[in-house]
Design an enzyme around this catalytic site. Structure first.
Site, PDB file in Angstrom:
ATOM      1  N   GLU A 126      33.916  59.119  47.054  1.00 12.86           N
ATOM      2  CA  GLU A 126      34.651  58.165  48.196  1.00 12.86           C
ATOM      3  C   GLU A 126      34.657  56.891  47.599  1.00 12.86           C
ATOM      4  OE1 GLU A 126      32.696  58.722  51.885  1.00 12.86           O
ATOM      5  OE2 GLU A 126      32.728  60.920  51.780  1.00 12.86           O
ATOM      6  N   PHE A 159      26.050  56.531  50.995  1.00  8.72           N
ATOM      7  CA  PHE A 159      24.779  56.243  51.371  1.00  8.72           C
ATOM      8  C   PHE A 159      23.815  57.494  51.410  1.00  8.72           C
ATOM      9  CE2 PHE A 159      27.013  52.678  53.007  1.00  8.72           C
ATOM     10  CZ  PHE A 159      26.369  51.698  53.425  1.00  8.72           C
ATOM     11  N   ASP A 171      21.940  58.449  53.444  1.00  7.78           N
ATOM     12  CA  ASP A 171      21.631  59.042  54.673  1.00  7.78           C
ATOM     13  C   ASP A 171      22.666  60.105  55.101  1.00  7.78           C
ATOM     14  OD1 ASP A 171      20.106  56.303  56.200  1.00  7.78           O
ATOM     15  OD2 ASP A 171      21.550  56.050  54.509  1.00  7.78           O
ATOM     16  N   SER A 178      34.656  63.936  52.932  1.00  8.30           N
ATOM     17  CA  SER A 178      34.137  65.213  52.643  1.00  8.30           C
ATOM     18  C   SER A 178      33.053  65.604  51.947  1.00  8.30           C
ATOM     19  CB  SER A 178      35.407  65.979  52.427  1.00  8.30           C
ATOM     20  OG  SER A 178      36.458  65.913  53.105  1.00  8.30           O
ATOM     21  N   GLU A 179      31.987  65.155  52.619  1.00  2.00           N
ATOM     22  CA  GLU A 179      30.789  65.106  51.887  1.00  2.00           C
ATOM     23  C   GLU A 179      30.459  66.563  51.088  1.00  2.00           C
ATOM     24  OE1 GLU A 179      30.756  63.008  54.077  1.00  2.00           O
ATOM     25  OE2 GLU A 179      30.496  61.174  53.019  1.00  2.00           O
ATOM     26  N   HIS A 220      21.826  53.846  57.631  1.00  2.00           N
ATOM     27  CA  HIS A 220      22.244  53.332  56.437  1.00  2.00           C
ATOM     28  C   HIS A 220      21.262  52.786  55.801  1.00  2.00           C
ATOM     29  CE1 HIS A 220      25.885  54.006  58.706  1.00  2.00           C
ATOM     30  NE2 HIS A 220      26.767  53.764  57.452  1.00  2.00           N
TER      31      HIS A 220
END
Ligand SMILES: Cc1ncc(C[n+]2csc(CCOP(=O)(O)OP(=O)(O)O)c2C)c(N)n1
Ligand SMILES: [Mg+2]
Lengths: 325, 333
Positions: free
Chosen positions: A30, A84, A86, A60-61, A130
């Site tokens: 991203e 991140f 997280d 869209s991880e 984060h």
């Protein structure tokens, strides 16, 4: 010749070095292309390598990680950025169930030479979602290599080694270190995964640290030195493979061991390291091993609270002096 | 311009498809039998009743195309030319199994012929297929990735992420939803916002909603050929919903009693294999030809089962192999 560059510049330098060398190295994530990354770790790569090899993705991880997995199966050596660490929670199926296990489950039919880069760690007042130090999530899954460098030079050398590695590597870049500077030599840099670095030597104690805890451990060692305590500081650099040889030899030399871990207490990497020391170097110890970690709590956002939570130089110094008293 | 026209398959090709379906059927029946005998441990998810989807596609695919399927993946892996004895050996957990006994029924993989894995976490392989298609484009191989999944899979997030990215990047991937009307034990209609879980959602990705009779191998072959040709021409992904039915339960020894008797009866009457056999007879195939295939497949499956039963158990020395590319599992020095 050597040059002083930032940790974040080192990321782009490493990627450029590897993309220049191998046309099968691709970068997706991203905002990595036109924007140069949310942490400005990838500027200039789009201009240099073009929009096919440096590509922005939707939020869209799962698709990002699935895409590098499928691409690695079919001839590319892709690098994914998860903004991140997280956010790894949103695609952990792909990381832990698929990528980590596929070679094993297929008995070696499918190789996955890929890298997942991600901004990890706290100290930047982003709050609990984060700021986590999640390298122990990756460390607990067989089939993943885990790297977390502390200096610009290691960023280049170890990111290059990760890209060239035939196995999947999770590469943790520390948010708190992005602006830090360090010397890097000119020319191609390639390191070796699984080698810790003894960044300071002293006979009185060993401090084991990772990523942003390394500069803190070094500063603590300087302050301890002023009190007459000379400590060895080991930068683990990689959790998998783990350089137990260097760790155990430092233990043998000093007899006292401290871990400095940014992760919350339970199941941090130090717990594993300490158990190895207990099993294999118990008689080298002159005193109990002490783990200095973040409390077992989510990280608070306020600067006062966050600073009191993550291990600080003062806490390291106090813990070591108290223990040596 | 040279527009590729997909010719319908000739009788010989259709006889081959018949044989493929029959092989898949016998393979699954044997797998079930071996499960009941306690030789196949753990679980199985059989594709009995859904063979036309796998056969129609496998017949239309190019040798270097890539297949991604689910835990209900025996048909798909077998029909992409994986060695049957070694597939059955994998179900029995033997060393000769395609995955050396490390995969099992839900993870059949045979990369040498493009069967790139059976995935048992619902939805995971959709984005993976997208990635394989992405690499195909970048490397200019002309391959298409074909991704088979169930109706229930349309309700997991990875479905959406994969479809969107495949379209945005214009990738040669064919998504095939095998709508067998149930996600495990729950009718798909009771947990899905639209009637056709894949086709009705195609518009959300700017795709045409393609519905096809998943029990008709000719229709499957034609649909597959169109979608594969479209992907190879650089026209991007397709989303196909094939309506079909599993004859048995979801897995293991599930009797599937949550399904209305009348529904089961109607679908058993639409068994793709006898239907296709009759159609080929009408189209001029002789009883000798068809019976010859039937007999030959009986011998074929006997040989596969014998091979698997005779295959040695894996050595425990193999446990710690193939975690890493160096063949080992060392995590420390
Ligand atoms: C993420 C996830 N959730 C739940 C399951 C358990 N599960 C296995 S198969 C299945 C049903 C899937 O239904 P469908 O996609 O229609 O495929 P079918 O089994 O009908 O072929 C479920 C819920 C799983 N494997 N993965
Ligand atoms: Mg279903």
């Amino acid at each position: 010749m050597a040059e002083l560059i930032t940790y974040r510049e080192a990321v782009a330098r490493a990627l450029a070095q590897e993309m220049e060398r191998d046309p099968n190295v691709y970068l997706i994530g991203e905002d990595v292309a036109a924007a140069g990354g949310v942490f400005k770790t990838t500027p200039g790569l789009l201009e240099r390598f073009g929009e096919r090899r440096v590509r922005d993705t939707p939020i869209s991880e799962e698709a990002i990680i699935g895409a590098v997995m499928g691409a690695a199966m079919n001839g590319l050596r892709p690098v994914a950025e998860i903004m991140f660490s997280d956010f790894l929670a949103t695609c952990w199926d792909l990381v832990a169930n698929q990528i980590a296990k596929t070679r094993y489950m297929t008995d070696g039919q499918v190789a996955l030479p890929l890298v997942i880069r991600t901004a990890n760690g706290g100290g930047v007042r982003f709050g609990a979602q984060h700021s986590q130090s999640l390298e122990n999530w990756a460390m607990s899954v067989p089939g993943l290599k885990v790297v977390a460098p502390s200096t610009p030079k290691d960023v280049i050398a170890l990111l290059a080694a990760s890209v060239r590695d035939p196995d999947p590597v999770i590469f943790f870049e520390h948010k708190g270190l992005f602006a830090s500077r360090g010397e890097v030599p000119d020319g191609e840099l390639v390191g070796q995964l699984g080698e810790a670095s003894v960044v300071r030597s002293g006979p009185d104690a060993t401090i084991l640290a990772l990523a942003a805890m390394v500069p803190k451990a070094l500063q603590a060692a300087d302050e301890l030195s002023a009190q007459g305590i000379e400590a060895t500081v080991v930068d683990l650099r990689c959790l998998v493979p783990l350089d137990t040889r260097t760790i155990l030899s430092a233990v043998a030399d000093t007899g006292r061991v401290f871990t400095v871990e940014e992760n919350p207490r339970l199941c941090g990497w130090g717990a594993e390291v300490v158990s190895i020391i207990a099993e294999e170097a118990f008689y080298d110890l002159d005193s109990p091993v002490v783990r200095i970690t973040t409390d077992h709590i989510p990280l608070p956002a306020s600067d006062i609270l966050e600073d009191a939570t993550i291990p600080s130089v003062t806490r390291i110094v106090d813990t070591v002096t108290r223990s040596l008293d | 311009m040279n527009v590729a026209v997909v010719a319908g398959p000739d009788l010989d090709a259709r006889l081959r498809v018949y044989r493929m379906m029959l092989e898949a059927r016998r393979f699954e029946e044997s797998a079930h039998q071996l499960f009941l005998e306690g030789l196949v441990k753990g679980t199985t998810h059989l594709g009995i009743g859904q063979e036309a989807v796998a056969a129609g596609f496998a017949a239309a695919m190019r040798a270097d195309d890539l297949t991604f399927c689910t835990y209900r993946g025996h048909n798909h892996t077998l029909l992409r030319d994986a060695p049957p004895g070694r597939l059955m050996s994998e179900l029995l957990g033997r060393s000769e199994g395609v995955c050396g006994g490390k995969g099992g029924s839900m993870h059949l993989t045979w990369a040498p012929t493009g069967a790139m894995g059976s995935y048992a976490i619902v939805g995971a392989h959709l984005p993976i297929a997208v990635g394989a298609a992405w690499a195909a484009v970048e490397r200019g191989t002309g391959q298409v990735a074909v991704c088979f999944f169930g109706d229930g899979t349309t309700n997991i997030g990875a479905f959406h992420e994969a479809l969107n990215l495949a379209v945005v990047w214009d990738l040669p991937v064919v998504f095939v939803c095998e709508n067998n009307l149930y996600m495990e034990y729950t009718p798909i209609g009771s947990v899905t916002a639209v009637e056709n879980p894949a086709a009705d959602r195609a518009a959300a990705y700017g795709l045409e909603g393609l519905l096809v009779d998943g029990n008709d191998p000719d229709a499957m072959y034609e649909t597959a050929s169109d979608a594969l040709a479209r992907a190879r021409r650089g026209k991007g992904p397709s989303l196909i919903e094939a309506i079909t039915y599993r004859h048995g339960g979801h897995s293991r020894a599930d009797p599937g009693t949550y399904r209305p008797d009348e529904e089961v009866r109607q679908w058993l009457a639409r068994d793709p294999i006898p239907m296709y056999r009759a159609r080929l007879a009408d189209a001029g195939a002789s009883e000798e030809q068809l019976g010859g295939i039937d007999q030959s497949v009986e011998l074929w499956i006997e040989a596969a089962v014998e091979e698997a039963k005779a295959a040695p158990e894996p050595s425990v020395d193999s446990i710690a192999t193939e975690v890493w590319a160096d063949g080992g599992s060392q995590w420390r020095n």
